[in-house]
Design a protein around this motif. Sequence first.
Motif, PDB file in Angstrom:
ATOM      1  N   LYS A 106       0.784  -1.563  -0.339  1.00 32.67           N
ATOM      2  CA  LYS A 106       0.002  -0.090  -0.267  1.00 32.67           C
ATOM      3  C   LYS A 106       0.829   1.462  -0.078  1.00 32.67           C
ATOM      4  O   LYS A 106       1.766   1.282  -0.040  1.00 32.67           O
ATOM      5  N   TYR A 123     -12.335  -2.250  -4.535  1.00 36.64           N
ATOM      6  CA  TYR A 123     -13.003  -2.179  -3.003  1.00 36.64           C
ATOM      7  C   TYR A 123     -14.890  -2.112  -2.882  1.00 36.64           C
ATOM      8  O   TYR A 123     -15.157  -1.643  -1.994  1.00 36.64           O
ATOM      9  N   HIS A 165     -16.450  -3.503  -0.277  1.00 42.15           N
ATOM     10  CA  HIS A 165     -16.772  -2.428   1.301  1.00 42.15           C
ATOM     11  C   HIS A 165     -17.190  -1.504   0.502  1.00 42.15           C
ATOM     12  O   HIS A 165     -17.756  -0.228   1.819  1.00 42.15           O
ATOM     13  N   ARG A 218     -19.513   0.483   3.788  1.00 37.68           N
ATOM     14  CA  ARG A 218     -18.643   0.211   5.369  1.00 37.68           C
ATOM     15  C   ARG A 218     -18.691   1.746   5.786  1.00 37.68           C
ATOM     16  O   ARG A 218     -17.959   2.626   4.647  1.00 37.68           O
ATOM     17  N   PHE A 233     -15.956   3.626   6.319  1.00 33.38           N
ATOM     18  CA  PHE A 233     -14.392   3.593   6.136  1.00 33.38           C
ATOM     19  C   PHE A 233     -14.007   3.391   5.002  1.00 33.38           C
ATOM     20  O   PHE A 233     -13.071   3.619   4.324  1.00 33.38           O
ATOM     21  N   LEU A 279     -10.843   4.684   2.678  1.00 35.64           N
ATOM     22  CA  LEU A 279      -9.780   3.513   2.569  1.00 35.64           C
ATOM     23  C   LEU A 279      -9.071   4.260   1.119  1.00 35.64           C
ATOM     24  O   LEU A 279      -7.911   3.913   0.489  1.00 35.64           O
ATOM     25  N   THR A 282      -5.416  -7.110  10.101  1.00 38.43           N
ATOM     26  CA  THR A 282      -5.560  -5.706   9.560  1.00 38.43           C
ATOM     27  C   THR A 282      -4.782  -4.977  10.910  1.00 38.43           C
ATOM     28  O   THR A 282      -5.055  -3.989   9.673  1.00 38.43           O
ATOM     29  N   ARG A 289       2.816  -6.245   9.172  1.00 36.79           N
ATOM     30  CA  ARG A 289       1.491  -4.757  10.066  1.00 36.79           C
ATOM     31  C   ARG A 289       2.494  -4.205  11.469  1.00 36.79           C
ATOM     32  O   ARG A 289       2.011  -3.426  11.302  1.00 36.79           O
ATOM     33  N   VAL A 303      -5.321   1.227  11.092  1.00 39.58           N
ATOM     34  CA  VAL A 303      -5.768   0.176  10.113  1.00 39.58           C
ATOM     35  C   VAL A 303      -6.047   0.566   8.626  1.00 39.58           C
ATOM     36  O   VAL A 303      -5.768  -0.198   8.033  1.00 39.58           O
ATOM     37  N   ASP A 304      -6.151   1.762   9.267  1.00 36.69           N
ATOM     38  CA  ASP A 304      -6.251   2.307   7.397  1.00 36.69           C
ATOM     39  C   ASP A 304      -5.209   2.379   6.433  1.00 36.69           C
ATOM     40  O   ASP A 304      -5.100   2.174   5.695  1.00 36.69           O
ATOM     41  N   ASN A 318      -2.158   0.529   6.865  1.00 43.00           N
ATOM     42  CA  ASN A 318      -1.566  -1.287   7.094  1.00 43.00           C
ATOM     43  C   ASN A 318      -0.906  -1.672   6.758  1.00 43.00           C
ATOM     44  O   ASN A 318      -0.695  -2.782   6.855  1.00 43.00           O
ATOM     45  N   HIS A 354      -2.041  -5.636   1.270  1.00 42.29           N
ATOM     46  CA  HIS A 354      -3.661  -6.055   1.270  1.00 42.29           C
ATOM     47  C   HIS A 354      -3.177  -7.701   0.745  1.00 42.29           C
ATOM     48  O   HIS A 354      -2.107  -7.348   0.017  1.00 42.29           O
TER      49      HIS A 354
HETATM   50  P1  CMP Z   1      -7.230  -4.331   3.420  1.00 47.94           P
HETATM   51  O1  CMP Z   1      -6.942  -6.117   3.556  1.00 47.94           O
HETATM   52  O2  CMP Z   1      -6.534  -3.579   2.081  1.00 47.94           O
HETATM   53  O3  CMP Z   1      -8.923  -4.848   2.706  1.00 47.94           O
HETATM   54  C1  CMP Z   1      -9.657  -3.265   3.410  1.00 47.94           C
HETATM   55  C2  CMP Z   1      -8.968  -1.736   4.108  1.00 47.94           C
HETATM   56  O4  CMP Z   1     -10.103  -1.580   4.439  1.00 47.94           O
HETATM   57  C3  CMP Z   1      -8.099  -3.178   5.243  1.00 47.94           C
HETATM   58  O5  CMP Z   1      -7.322  -3.679   4.597  1.00 47.94           O
HETATM   59  C4  CMP Z   1      -7.864  -2.034   6.058  1.00 47.94           C
HETATM   60  O6  CMP Z   1      -6.898  -1.389   5.857  1.00 47.94           O
HETATM   61  C5  CMP Z   1      -9.585  -0.358   6.246  1.00 47.94           C
HETATM   62  N1  CMP Z   1      -9.790  -0.583   7.544  1.00 47.94           N
HETATM   63  C6  CMP Z   1      -9.930   0.523   8.039  1.00 47.94           C
HETATM   64  N2  CMP Z   1     -11.012   0.611   8.413  1.00 47.94           N
HETATM   65  C7  CMP Z   1     -11.506  -0.993   8.673  1.00 47.94           C
HETATM   66  C8  CMP Z   1     -12.052  -1.353   9.202  1.00 47.94           C
HETATM   67  N3  CMP Z   1     -11.955  -1.037  11.316  1.00 47.94           N
HETATM   68  N4  CMP Z   1     -12.105  -3.113   9.517  1.00 47.94           N
HETATM   69  C9  CMP Z   1     -11.621  -3.562   8.581  1.00 47.94           C
HETATM   70  N5  CMP Z   1     -10.590  -2.548   7.968  1.00 47.94           N
HETATM   71  C10 CMP Z   1     -10.525  -1.780   7.813  1.00 47.94           C
END
Ligand code: CMP
Length: 142
Positions: free
Chosen positions: A10, A50, A53, A56, A58, A62, A92, A103, A110-111, A113, A116
């Motif tokens: 990333k 993505y 997601h 979601r 985030f 993201l 994650t 990681r 988590v943002d 990280n 992927h």
């Molecule tokens: P990734 O495996 O790239 O898939 C989705 C991404 O969303 C995840 O890694 C994280 O970097 C990001 N993300 C941010 N907040 C969250 C969360 N609460 N739960 C899961 N993924 C999150």
Amino acid sequence: AIERTLSIVKPDAVAKNLIGQIYSRFEAAGLKIVAAKMVQLTREQAEGFYAVHKERPFFNDLVSFMISGPVMIQVLEGESAIQKNREIMGATDPKKAAAGTIRHDFAVSVDENAAHGSDAPETAAVEIEYFFGKDGICPRTR
Ligand code: CMP
């Protein structure tokens, strides 16, 4: 079984100049790189990747993060490649990731990280085709 998985270094890890260190971990675990490219993703590409997601909270952060700089995208091949890559990456959330994982060692939130990895065979197939198409993989016979 021999599998393939989609891996992304990333923007945070590319910016920290960690591509080689992360590739070394894949290779040390016996995973072979069978396709790779550096890409500055467009918003449309990141949103499409993505899409699962989309609802979601985030999602927008993201996508903005994933287009904040170039990413390194690769296909890893090897025995149980999907699970093996997930173990090498760690949880994650870097704060929950085990010592010695990508990681834990290279990421802070988590943002942002660092990496992927596909989470299952079905998503791996979709993600690989999204970035490399049907014929974009180099067979590694040795
Ligand atoms: P990734 O495996 O790239 O898939 C989705 C991404 O969303 C995840 O890694 C994280 O970097 C990001 N993300 C941010 N907040 C969250 C969360 N609460 N739960 C899961 N993924 C999150």
